[in-house]
Design a protein around this motif. Structure first.
Motif, PDB file in Angstrom:
ATOM      1  N   ARG A 270      39.836 -25.331   5.839  1.00 36.91           N
ATOM      2  CA  ARG A 270      40.898 -24.805   4.976  1.00 36.91           C
ATOM      3  C   ARG A 270      41.698 -23.727   5.698  1.00 36.91           C
ATOM      4  O   ARG A 270      42.915 -23.603   5.485  1.00 36.91           O
TER       5      ARG A 270
ATOM      6  N   ALA B 213      38.329 -18.698   3.332  1.00 39.24           N
ATOM      7  CA  ALA B 213      39.258 -19.193   4.348  1.00 39.24           C
ATOM      8  C   ALA B 213      40.362 -18.177   4.615  1.00 39.24           C
ATOM      9  O   ALA B 213      40.739 -17.928   5.772  1.00 39.24           O
ATOM     10  N   GLN B 214      40.882 -17.580   3.553  1.00 38.69           N
ATOM     11  CA  GLN B 214      41.944 -16.588   3.728  1.00 38.69           C
ATOM     12  C   GLN B 214      41.424 -15.346   4.432  1.00 38.69           C
ATOM     13  O   GLN B 214      42.099 -14.768   5.297  1.00 38.69           O
TER      14      GLN B 214
ATOM     15  N   ASP C 230      44.137 -25.564   7.585  1.00 37.54           N
ATOM     16  CA  ASP C 230      45.205 -26.050   6.704  1.00 37.54           C
ATOM     17  C   ASP C 230      46.207 -24.940   6.422  1.00 37.54           C
ATOM     18  O   ASP C 230      47.426 -25.162   6.411  1.00 37.54           O
ATOM     19  N   MET C 231      45.687 -23.742   6.165  1.00 33.12           N
ATOM     20  CA  MET C 231      46.571 -22.612   5.885  1.00 33.12           C
ATOM     21  C   MET C 231      47.427 -22.276   7.108  1.00 33.12           C
ATOM     22  O   MET C 231      48.603 -21.936   6.990  1.00 33.12           O
TER      23      MET C 231
ATOM     24  N   GLU D  89      38.159 -20.959  -0.852  1.00 30.91           N
ATOM     25  CA  GLU D  89      39.554 -20.659  -0.558  1.00 30.91           C
ATOM     26  C   GLU D  89      39.705 -19.187  -0.162  1.00 30.91           C
ATOM     27  O   GLU D  89      40.438 -18.852   0.776  1.00 30.91           O
ATOM     28  N   GLU D  90      39.016 -18.315  -0.880  1.00 35.01           N
ATOM     29  CA  GLU D  90      39.046 -16.880  -0.563  1.00 35.01           C
ATOM     30  C   GLU D  90      38.444 -16.624   0.817  1.00 35.01           C
ATOM     31  O   GLU D  90      38.968 -15.822   1.610  1.00 35.01           O
TER      32      GLU D  90
ATOM     33  N   GLU E 208      33.841 -26.206   5.538  1.00 31.38           N
ATOM     34  CA  GLU E 208      34.975 -26.377   4.632  1.00 31.38           C
ATOM     35  C   GLU E 208      35.913 -25.175   4.717  1.00 31.38           C
ATOM     36  O   GLU E 208      37.137 -25.321   4.692  1.00 31.38           O
ATOM     37  N   ALA E 209      35.350 -23.962   4.814  1.00 36.05           N
ATOM     38  CA  ALA E 209      36.190 -22.773   4.953  1.00 36.05           C
ATOM     39  C   ALA E 209      36.994 -22.817   6.247  1.00 36.05           C
ATOM     40  O   ALA E 209      38.179 -22.447   6.271  1.00 36.05           O
TER      41      ALA E 209
ATOM     42  N   GLN F 175      31.105 -31.348  -5.551  1.00 34.64           N
ATOM     43  CA  GLN F 175      31.953 -30.573  -4.642  1.00 34.64           C
ATOM     44  C   GLN F 175      31.425 -30.667  -3.215  1.00 34.64           C
ATOM     45  O   GLN F 175      32.194 -30.858  -2.258  1.00 34.64           O
TER      46      GLN F 175
END
Length: 484
Positions: free
Chosen positions: A144, A116-117, A147-148, A113-114, A140-141, A198
């Protein structure tokens, strides 16, 4: 076209053969160069815990990385809220390092998640017209980040503002994904369940949502469809390449002299990380079995294991041979550490086996030229770049009949394929080739011819032609994606 290439868990500048660096690092390195040669602007993003070059010192080159990456100009620049450690490899290629604080690949997976941001905050990433992600963490990054972006756009619309996709004013940036390995396939082929849930869940999502899945071989394409449920229409086969300007036949005697091998000894070569999935134990046990069945041949045979420990055990000493140590085990109780402990004991018991650390490409080609046979006893292998590189130099391989290896080694014509991992079968094949100079020469010549089909320019061409919206009229466009 501006292309963002994601190789988050390992840098293309890292030395293949140790830690988390392997064939994928070579793939990213060479495909990026091919993209740049085709006129594209490429930004490579990594979050390798070792830094830009995977050595643990982001700002210092010790020559262990890929030559051009290691010698590139490095500059730290402020690019948004975080420091962007950047390596300008050429006018068309820049390598960016995203600092996460992760110390291992598993910790990096927990920081997706980090990641991706951080990607989304990077203006270069947002400007990309194509994202090519390598391995599930990168893919996956990227998903995401999309998605963001969708959430941002929905928020902007609700507020009456214009939406903000990754590439301003454009449709969502297409994502191409090269898996390189799949958790489900590794579990299946190794008959274990070691892969993280995961990862397994993420790979199913990636197969369903990526715009394009890039398989290295028809076998990998089948696995993407059968194991992960991918839509057959979203999978293209783009075989990896070989740097033929570098990996080509050369003088054996000169290579042996540089490496310290004598003319009268037989050299059996293994190249890669020391891990169960690569079958390092099979290589060692086969050489031990050769000693039992043919002591005279074994007495003049040198088995070279060119590689180091893998993953979390990467810091363990994998040196060996004359004047070196063969200790590769650690005190932890992990499956990989237990494997290394047993492997260390087997190596210590077999006098013909010598462990040497991984080497850069300009030295690796000497090993290929100096050796009599390459052994690739992998239990799972999506392609097998080592076998392809060796073939290009004229070195025949004895390889496991798994994954993409039969694409490289044609049994009885350019090498030998072994269906099982029984060391006796491998010892028999090694003995056969070492005792037949004419057969080795014939197989090596055919191997070099067969390797000509592997070309990095063709690899990236097939991928770009297969992208949704690409010009279907391209003369290189496949009639059916799986037919390439």
């Amino acid at each position: 076209m501006r292309i963002s290439v994601l190789s988050l868990h390992t840098s293309p500048a890292a030395q293949p053969g140790q830690g988390d660096a392997g064939g994928m690092n070579v793939y990213v390195d060479q495909s990026v160069r091919a993209l740049a040669a085709a006129g594209h602007r490429v930004d490579v993003f990594t979050a390798d815990p070792g830094g830009l070059d995977g050595t643990g010192a982001p700002d210092a080159s010790d020559g262990r990385g890929a030559a051009d990456w290691a010698d590139a100009d490095r500059a730290d620049v402020i690019d948004g809220p975080d420091v962007d450690r950047r390596m300008d490899v050429s006018e068309s290629i820049t390598l960016h390092h995203l600092p996460t604080g992760a110390r291992t690949k598993d910790e990096l997976a927990d920081a997706i998640e980090e990641l991706a941001q951080m990607l989304l905050d990077h203006p270069v990433f947002r400007a990309a017209e194509l994202i090519w992600a390598h391995y599930w963490i990168s893919a996956e990054a990227a998903l995401r980040a999309h998605d963001m972006t969708a959430s941002e756009s929905a928020h902007d619309l609700a507020a009456g503002a214009a939406p903000t996709p990754i590439a301003a004013g454009a449709a969502p940036t297409p994502i191409a994904v090269s898996m390189h390995t799949m958790g489900a396939v590794k579990n299946r082929d190794s008959e274990t369940s070691h892969e993280r849930p995961q990862r397994l869940h993420a790979e199913e999502r990636i197969a369903a949502e990526a715009d394009l899945l890039v398989a290295g071989t028809p076998a990998e394409r089948r696995d993407l469809i059968n194991e992960l449920g991918a839509d057959p229409g979203s999978v293209v086969v783009a075989r990896p390449g070989v740097d033929h300007a570098h990996y080509r036949p050369g003088a054996k005697a000169a290579a042996r002299s540089r490496l310290g091998f004598s003319d009268d000894e037989a050299v059996v070569l293994y190249v890669g990380r020391m891990q169960f999935i690569k079958g390092t134990d099979v290589a060692v046990d086969a050489l031990a079995d050769l000693r039992e069945r043919n002591p005279h041949l074994a007495s003049r045979t040198r088995g070279i294991l060119l590689g180091a420990a893998s993953g979390a055990d990467a810091g363990l000493d994998a040196g060996g041979g004359a004047g070196g140590t063969r200790t590769m085990a650690s005190g932890s109780g992990s499956a990989s550490s237990n494997y290394l402990r047993e492997l260390t004991a087997a190596i210590a018991d077999e006098p013909s086996v010598e462990v040497r650390p991984p080497v850069p490409a300009h030295v690796l080609v000497d090993y290929y030229r100096a050796a009599d046979v390459l052994i690739v006893p992998s239990r799972s292998e999506s392609f097998g770049l080592v076998a392809a590189e060796a073939a290009a130099t004229g070195l025949p391989a004895i390889a496991a009949a798994v994954g993409g290896l039969p694409e490289i080694v044609e049994h009885g014509h350019s090498g030998l394929l072994i269906a099982a991992h029984n060391p006796h079968h491998w010892a028999t094949a090694i003995e056969t080739l070492l005792c037949d100079d004419r057969l080795r020469a014939e197989l090596g010549a055919h191997a070099a011819d067969r390797a000509e089909r592997f070309d990095w320019g063709r690899t990236v061409e097939v991928v770009l032609d297969a992208l949704p919206g690409a010009a279907a009229a391209s003369p290189h466009r496949c009639e059916a994606l799986g037919a390439c």
